[in-house]
Write a protein that holds these residues in place. Structure first.
Motif, short mmCIF file in Angstrom:
data_model
loop_
_atom_site.label_atom_id
_atom_site.label_comp_id
_atom_site.label_asym_id
_atom_site.label_seq_id
_atom_site.Cartn_x
_atom_site.Cartn_y
_atom_site.Cartn_z
N THR A 262 -3.79 13.21 -1.59
CA THR A 262 -3.70 12.64 -2.76
C THR A 262 -4.73 11.45 -2.62
OG1 THR A 262 -1.27 12.66 -2.65
CG2 THR A 262 -2.21 10.89 -4.29
N LEU A 263 -5.11 10.83 -1.49
CA LEU A 263 -6.05 9.69 -1.51
C LEU A 263 -7.45 10.43 -1.60
CD1 LEU A 263 -4.48 7.49 1.41
CD2 LEU A 263 -4.87 6.88 -0.95
N ALA A 264 -7.61 11.47 -1.39
CA ALA A 264 -8.95 12.25 -1.28
C ALA A 264 -9.65 12.28 -2.57
CB ALA A 264 -8.68 13.54 -0.51
N ILE A 265 -8.83 12.43 -3.61
CA ILE A 265 -9.24 12.61 -4.96
C ILE A 265 -9.79 11.32 -5.62
CG2 ILE A 265 -8.03 14.71 -5.32
CD1 ILE A 265 -5.94 13.05 -7.26
N GLU A 266 -9.26 10.15 -4.85
CA GLU A 266 -9.50 8.73 -5.03
C GLU A 266 -8.95 8.39 -6.61
OE1 GLU A 266 -13.55 7.21 -3.74
OE2 GLU A 266 -14.00 9.44 -3.81
N PRO A 267 -7.79 8.42 -6.51
CA PRO A 267 -7.05 7.84 -7.76
C PRO A 267 -6.98 6.41 -7.80
CG PRO A 267 -5.32 8.61 -6.28
CD PRO A 267 -6.74 8.93 -5.51
N GLU A 268 -6.80 6.11 -9.00
CA GLU A 268 -6.71 4.63 -8.99
C GLU A 268 -5.26 3.96 -8.63
OE1 GLU A 268 -8.78 1.75 -11.72
OE2 GLU A 268 -9.35 3.44 -12.88
N ILE A 269 -4.33 4.80 -9.40
CA ILE A 269 -2.95 4.63 -9.19
C ILE A 269 -2.18 5.73 -8.45
CG2 ILE A 269 -0.58 4.25 -10.58
CD1 ILE A 269 -2.52 3.20 -12.71
N LEU A 270 -1.34 5.28 -7.60
CA LEU A 270 -0.61 6.56 -6.87
C LEU A 270 0.86 6.27 -7.35
CD1 LEU A 270 -2.93 6.08 -4.76
CD2 LEU A 270 -1.37 7.32 -3.21
N LEU A 271 1.49 7.37 -7.43
CA LEU A 271 3.01 7.50 -7.86
C LEU A 271 3.69 8.25 -6.77
CD1 LEU A 271 2.75 8.68 -11.59
CD2 LEU A 271 2.97 6.24 -10.78
N LEU A 272 4.64 7.57 -6.06
CA LEU A 272 5.27 8.24 -4.77
C LEU A 272 7.12 8.66 -5.29
CD1 LEU A 272 3.29 5.82 -3.86
CD2 LEU A 272 3.72 6.85 -1.62
N ASP A 273 7.28 9.64 -5.45
CA ASP A 273 8.64 10.03 -5.83
C ASP A 273 9.55 10.36 -4.50
OD1 ASP A 273 10.94 10.91 -6.95
OD2 ASP A 273 9.89 12.64 -8.09
N GLU A 274 10.11 9.30 -4.23
CA GLU A 274 10.96 9.40 -2.85
C GLU A 274 10.27 10.46 -1.62
OE1 GLU A 274 15.18 9.54 -3.08
OE2 GLU A 274 15.24 9.60 -5.31
N PRO A 275 9.13 10.25 -1.58
CA PRO A 275 8.17 10.64 -0.63
C PRO A 275 8.67 11.08 0.66
CG PRO A 275 7.27 8.52 -0.88
CD PRO A 275 8.12 8.72 -1.59
N PHE A 276 9.79 10.28 1.25
CA PHE A 276 10.32 10.47 2.47
C PHE A 276 11.45 10.89 2.71
CE2 PHE A 276 8.02 6.15 2.11
CZ PHE A 276 6.53 6.70 2.28
N SER A 277 12.23 11.57 1.71
CA SER A 277 13.62 11.89 1.58
C SER A 277 13.84 12.98 2.59
CB SER A 277 13.98 11.97 0.10
OG SER A 277 13.19 13.13 -0.42
N ALA A 278 12.98 13.69 2.81
CA ALA A 278 13.10 15.29 3.71
C ALA A 278 13.12 14.98 5.11
CB ALA A 278 11.93 16.10 3.26
N GLY B 99 2.74 2.39 3.77
CA GLY B 99 2.57 1.10 3.36
C GLY B 99 1.23 0.39 3.82
N THR B 100 1.24 0.54 5.06
CA THR B 100 -0.14 -0.17 5.58
C THR B 100 -1.60 0.60 5.14
OG1 THR B 100 1.10 -0.52 7.59
CG2 THR B 100 -1.31 -0.49 7.80
N ILE B 101 -1.26 1.81 5.11
CA ILE B 101 -2.49 2.68 4.46
C ILE B 101 -2.73 2.40 3.15
CG2 ILE B 101 -3.14 4.95 3.88
CD1 ILE B 101 -1.48 6.13 6.25
N LEU B 102 -1.77 2.26 2.28
CA LEU B 102 -1.84 1.79 0.85
C LEU B 102 -2.60 0.48 0.82
CD1 LEU B 102 1.35 2.94 -1.06
CD2 LEU B 102 -0.85 4.29 -0.96
N LYS B 103 -2.14 -0.34 1.58
CA LYS B 103 -2.82 -1.69 1.20
C LYS B 103 -4.45 -1.74 2.13
CE LYS B 103 1.67 -4.11 2.20
NZ LYS B 103 2.78 -3.20 2.57
N LYS B 104 -4.20 -0.92 3.01
CA LYS B 104 -5.72 -1.09 3.66
C LYS B 104 -6.69 -0.47 2.61
CE LYS B 104 -8.31 0.50 7.78
NZ LYS B 104 -8.14 1.10 9.05
N GLU B 105 -6.18 0.69 2.01
CA GLU B 105 -7.34 1.64 0.94
C GLU B 105 -7.34 0.70 -0.40
OE1 GLU B 105 -9.09 4.11 1.81
OE2 GLU B 105 -8.33 4.03 3.77
#
Length: 204
Positions: free
Chosen positions: A151-167, A181-187
């Motif tokens: 997702t980060l590779a396309i360099e979006p301005e906004i990320l939407l995360l839909d329960e991404p850890f539920s599995a 969370g750390t990655i999002l803050k760092k980027e």
């Protein structure tokens, strides 16, 4: 203040029509998100969290209300938005690098510079040595990291995360939520995540 918002959600309502009548999923939702914000919405399953993300992403039209990204009304899908789903949706027959490049391929943006950026992300977040491996050779947490890097590779301005850890299992879920969370803050990314788990929300 109004002009500082990268995303504005205005009076969003959503009603589904069924054989049994109308079901109101969302009602009069208003929200401002500023650049660099990481916001988590917590609620039980079926309360409309994923519907809200789908509306923001332009995948679903609301019954009422509007969404603006950089003061432009959302009308269909938007390349400024990256969407991370509940499951990683990695293609098992493609290498990790191949999976990371999928979004760029869809947008016809695969260049040497973009490939280097993708490789840098893999290296920065501990996956460089696995770029030629396949998804079934990775742990659940590593697969979610790959999904985020894709997702980060396309360099979006906004990320939407839909329960991404539920599995993931509970302990892994909290660990990877903290890590992502750390990655999002760092980027320096702006993100809106929905979950039904309060502990998970606090970990991001």
């Amino acid at each position: 203040m109004e002009s500082q918002s990268i995303m504005k959600i205005r009076n969003i309502s959503m009603t589904y029509h069924t054989l049994d009548g109308e079901i109101e999923t969302l009602k009069n939702i208003d929200l401002d998100v500023n650049k660099g914000d990481i916001i988590t919405i917590v609620g039980p399953s079926g309360c409309g969290k994923s519907t809200l993300l789908s509306i923001i992403a332009g995948l679903v039209n609301p019954s009422k209300g509007e969404v603006f990204i950089n003061d432009k009304k959302v009308n269909g899908t938007n390349k400024d938005i990256g969407y991370m789903f509940q499951r990683d949706h990695l293609f098992e027959w493609r290498t990790i690098m191949g999976n990371v490049l999928i979004g760029l391929e869809i947008q016809d943006k695969v260049t040497d510079e973009k490939k280097k950026f993708a490789e840098k992300l893999l290296d920065t977040y501990g996956l460089e040595d696995f770029k030629n491996n396949y998804p079934n050779q990775l742990s659940g947490g590593m697969r979610q990291r790959v999904a985020l890097i894709r997702t980060l590779a396309i360099e979006p301005e906004i990320l939407l995360l839909d329960e991404p850890f539920s599995a993931l299992d509970y302990q892994t879920r909290l660990a990877i939520a903290d890590e992502i969370g750390t990655i999002l803050k760092k980027e320096g990314k702006t993100a809106l995540m929905v979950t039904h788990d309060i502990a998970e929300a606090m970990s991001v």
